[in-house]
Motif scaffolding. Sequence first.
Motif, PDB file in Angstrom:
ATOM      1  N   GLU A 129      31.406  -7.660 -50.262  1.00 46.69           N
ATOM      2  CA  GLU A 129      32.177  -8.235 -51.372  1.00 46.69           C
ATOM      3  C   GLU A 129      33.485  -7.490 -51.556  1.00 46.69           C
ATOM      4  O   GLU A 129      33.614  -6.339 -51.140  1.00 46.69           O
ATOM      5  CB  GLU A 129      31.377  -8.119 -52.671  1.00 46.69           C
ATOM      6  CG  GLU A 129      30.156  -8.995 -52.709  1.00 46.69           C
ATOM      7  CD  GLU A 129      29.687  -9.217 -54.145  1.00 46.69           C
ATOM      8  OE1 GLU A 129      30.287 -10.074 -54.818  1.00 46.69           O
ATOM      9  OE2 GLU A 129      28.741  -8.565 -54.573  1.00 46.69           O
TER      10      GLU A 129
ATOM     11  N   ARG B 231      26.288  -6.714 -48.998  1.00 47.76           N
ATOM     12  CA  ARG B 231      27.274  -7.801 -49.052  1.00 47.76           C
ATOM     13  C   ARG B 231      28.674  -7.216 -48.965  1.00 47.76           C
ATOM     14  O   ARG B 231      29.016  -6.326 -49.750  1.00 47.76           O
ATOM     15  CB  ARG B 231      27.175  -8.574 -50.374  1.00 47.76           C
ATOM     16  CG  ARG B 231      25.990  -9.489 -50.436  1.00 47.76           C
ATOM     17  CD  ARG B 231      26.000 -10.340 -51.696  1.00 47.76           C
ATOM     18  NE  ARG B 231      24.630 -10.743 -51.990  1.00 47.76           N
ATOM     19  CZ  ARG B 231      24.266 -11.532 -52.972  1.00 47.76           C
ATOM     20  NH1 ARG B 231      25.175 -12.014 -53.800  1.00 47.76           N
ATOM     21  NH2 ARG B 231      23.005 -11.856 -53.164  1.00 47.76           N
TER      22      ARG B 231
ATOM     23  N   ILE C 107      22.237 -21.020 -47.012  1.00 52.00           N
ATOM     24  CA  ILE C 107      23.138 -20.433 -48.002  1.00 52.00           C
ATOM     25  C   ILE C 107      24.550 -21.006 -47.899  1.00 52.00           C
ATOM     26  O   ILE C 107      24.919 -21.627 -46.912  1.00 52.00           O
ATOM     27  CB  ILE C 107      23.203 -18.893 -47.873  1.00 52.00           C
ATOM     28  CG1 ILE C 107      23.576 -18.496 -46.437  1.00 52.00           C
ATOM     29  CG2 ILE C 107      21.899 -18.258 -48.289  1.00 52.00           C
ATOM     30  CD1 ILE C 107      23.920 -17.036 -46.298  1.00 52.00           C
TER      31      ILE C 107
ATOM     32  N   ASP D  24      20.050 -10.268 -49.682  1.00 54.61           N
ATOM     33  CA  ASP D  24      19.186 -10.269 -50.861  1.00 54.61           C
ATOM     34  C   ASP D  24      17.758 -10.023 -50.390  1.00 54.61           C
ATOM     35  O   ASP D  24      17.535  -9.813 -49.189  1.00 54.61           O
ATOM     36  CB  ASP D  24      19.308 -11.572 -51.673  1.00 54.61           C
ATOM     37  CG  ASP D  24      18.596 -12.763 -51.032  1.00 54.61           C
ATOM     38  OD1 ASP D  24      18.016 -12.615 -49.936  1.00 54.61           O
ATOM     39  OD2 ASP D  24      18.618 -13.844 -51.632  1.00 54.61           O
TER      40      ASP D  24
ATOM     41  N   GLN E  79      30.142 -13.019 -46.533  1.00 53.58           N
ATOM     42  CA  GLN E  79      29.873 -11.661 -47.026  1.00 53.58           C
ATOM     43  C   GLN E  79      28.817 -10.926 -46.205  1.00 53.58           C
ATOM     44  O   GLN E  79      28.549  -9.743 -46.434  1.00 53.58           O
ATOM     45  CB  GLN E  79      29.413 -11.727 -48.481  1.00 53.58           C
ATOM     46  CG  GLN E  79      30.504 -12.230 -49.423  1.00 53.58           C
ATOM     47  CD  GLN E  79      30.031 -12.278 -50.853  1.00 53.58           C
ATOM     48  OE1 GLN E  79      28.840 -12.212 -51.118  1.00 53.58           O
ATOM     49  NE2 GLN E  79      30.964 -12.403 -51.780  1.00 53.58           N
TER      50      GLN E  79
ATOM     51  N   THR F  77      28.706 -17.079 -49.156  1.00 50.66           N
ATOM     52  CA  THR F  77      27.781 -15.977 -48.907  1.00 50.66           C
ATOM     53  C   THR F  77      27.790 -15.591 -47.434  1.00 50.66           C
ATOM     54  O   THR F  77      27.735 -14.406 -47.098  1.00 50.66           O
ATOM     55  CB  THR F  77      26.355 -16.354 -49.368  1.00 50.66           C
ATOM     56  OG1 THR F  77      26.429 -16.883 -50.695  1.00 50.66           O
ATOM     57  CG2 THR F  77      25.430 -15.155 -49.370  1.00 50.66           C
TER      58      THR F  77
END
Lengths: 434, 434
Positions: B113, B111, B58, B81, B65, B62
């Motif tokens: 975020e 995540r 990834i 995910d 996060q 990402t």
Amino acid sequence: MAEKINTKVVTGFVELVPEDQIKFNNLKKVIEEQYQVFGFLPIDTPAIERAEVLKANISDETVKQIYQFKRGKKDLALRFDLTVPLARYVADHFNDLNFPFKRYHIGKSYRAEKPQKGRFREFYQADVDVVGVNNLEVDYDLEMLTLVYQTFQKLDVAKFKIRINNRQILSTLIKYLDCGNKEDEILRILDKKEKVGVVEFKKMMLEIGLNNEQVEFLIKFISVRGLDRVVSHLKSFSQIEDDRFKKAIKDFEKLISLIKKLDLDENCFELDLSIARGLNYYTGLVFETNLLDYPEIGSVCSGGRYDNLIATYSSQKMQGFGFSIGLSRLFDQLRELNLLKNNKKTIDLLIISLDSNLDAIEIAKKLREQDLKIDINLSSDNLRKKMKNADKRKVEWVLLVGENEVKNQKYILQNMKTGEKKEVKVGEIREFVK
Amino acid sequence: MAEKINTKVVTGFVELVPEDQIKFNNLKKVIEEQYQVFGFLPIDTPAIERAEVLKANISDETVKQIYQFKRGKKDLALRFDLTVPLARYVADHFNDLNFPFKRYHIGKSYRAEKPQKGRFREFYQADVDVVGVNNLEVDYDLEMLTLVYQTFQKLDVAKFKIRINNRQILSTLIKYLDCGNKEDEILRILDKKEKVGVVEFKKMMLEIGLNNEQVEFLIKFISVRGLDRVVSHLKSFSQIEDDRFKKAIKDFEKLISLIKKLDLDENCFELDLSIARGLNYYTGLVFETNLLDYPEIGSVCSGGRYDNLIATYSSQKMQGFGFSIGLSRLFDQLRELNLLKNNKKTIDLLIISLDSNLDAIEIAKKLREQDLKIDINLSSDNLRKKMKNADKRKVEWVLLVGENEVKNQKYILQNMKTGEKKEVKVGEIREFVK
């Protein structure tokens, strides 16, 4: 990419193959349906909580098992049960909830326990609680015990017994024996009684400072089991003149009336004065549930009345009664004992496409519109290989769809168990496979 | 206890009141049912993975996060995910699975975020994937697109459009334009086109080194939308002599045939050559789904074909097609737009106990045996207060159970909306409240 990545799940964690996952989901669904039928509403809370919320009211032993981490300046942690999140939830959403608040929560919790049989570091629990403001009638507790009964009746996996006690009885007894300052220790040892055996139990009691006479009295007191028998037994201790003791006997009597009135199987209930429950927040009725033919499993469902738990998070006085089914553990053990019914099909029908995949997809669409679970083999394998694949999947029915079948609008439906074949129209398929 | 504990959920996390939770569960159930009807099997994987598993493939963005933490010597992390866990699961359980392996997975991911509208740090996704060994026919991809269609038809929340492209078309075009070494950058900018607008899009393309002619060609190429129109448009580029380009056109034609054959609503599908999808593992068909009247929401369901994703974890060659519905985000936005149907009752009936609670529990038992969802008010409040409580809960029906009612075996059933009252026997209640 050249580097080899370890694809095994982390030690202590578990994941299932789809066939087992379906059985697990089925177990979960039966439980959830009973919770709903009893009028409980679903909630879901984040798996991540502030560490301070989780650590507010628990033993050092449990704190060590918490998965904790820092993110920015925040101390976060994964929840280790669904009860603490409930207490926080009720405190936080107090004004948006209707009381008595009846909620169920089926979700994952996390504990970094030593890996051992039946203990997982990520596990599902199926919790159900009723919480009242100021006061919650004991009748709610009694109704909850009928929910335990109905749930295990519906699960229909094994004979079970709900073993009920009242903390007030133990507490008043301990006070009567003049060991009031040792209540927590006594309850903790009592909770281990079945595991350690009576000799060790005595030894432990003497070690914390009880004398022989006290220990013998205690053992004699808690040794009687049954329903009416226990009530008579308790009434014989007229020397314990404590209103809490008398109220607890009344509640037992009311429970027995309810069991008889609802015509529940009396063999599924037992008053057992030795039940203590490890958690220190219980204040009234407590219970455990055992599968009679599998005592080695231990309790599969337990809970009780708590009158002060939520006070950690709220200034509002609340009383509650709740219990929890250790879903992951229960599933694991029922599976091992081969007690899970395999009544859930993975799919209803596998369509084997022989020529035009678009035709096969069209037939699938018609069948799916009837809520049938349909898989299609769209690969370029030959029929023999596709049949072998169907066999391996243990599907019960296959439908062969080739050019001729599409032309005649008649398809070959084959039962994979019996080998029986039929020529059918699309409209006739449902009655065979359902 | 004196210390004040913050009971709010951690910033970026979310929990719902029961009424909303029921709506959420309903949305989830409709999606799950469609996945099952299409023959997908459930799996569930641990939320905690080895950090190396999650970080194998990834972007740095990402990685930042990911919630990571150490436990003992282990670097652990929460999944971000459900696709990476699928790839690991397939690699690990390869010998126990039947291929093509069709699984669905509805679960939480995490995540860290930046908190913003519709973005949560813990969120549900509803993923569905089909994975074949060595090779997976494109017909599976096409069938999956009909699953997207059926799912949004069943959800029935808003007009939707599934916008489909093929990475091979973009890839061969980029090669034709002699920008082959900039493919990743071009796709990344393409994916942002709708967000940034055409002027900024051009500017970004020039910045990475494309010339004016190339950018104009690209914009003209991707500007046509529709079904048959796009196929004609593509066929007009006979100068792109690449088999992958020609195969992609054939697949589009097959998809159009399928849409017509199954009589699906053509307005729900569009070939859109500007669709790129951000993730770099896609290798064939890719798609997004938009709610036509709410373009500001962005894509609510997207996915595509990946031919090398699982290679990170397995030496076995596998091809797959999968998509994901961002369930938490979809729910949040549908709720805000007031598009969620409120057709799920919390409970069917609330019993108001006036005298003997045991009698009320007995009647509840009889009704629950008919699978009705029954709550009982067992508190010592008076009738007026209990009716007020029933009103607050928005229950539709209440049943009054007092001494007289029990004696006559006739109870008062009251509709809380209309105020209408009836005297009924227990056996007559179901037909009214269902």
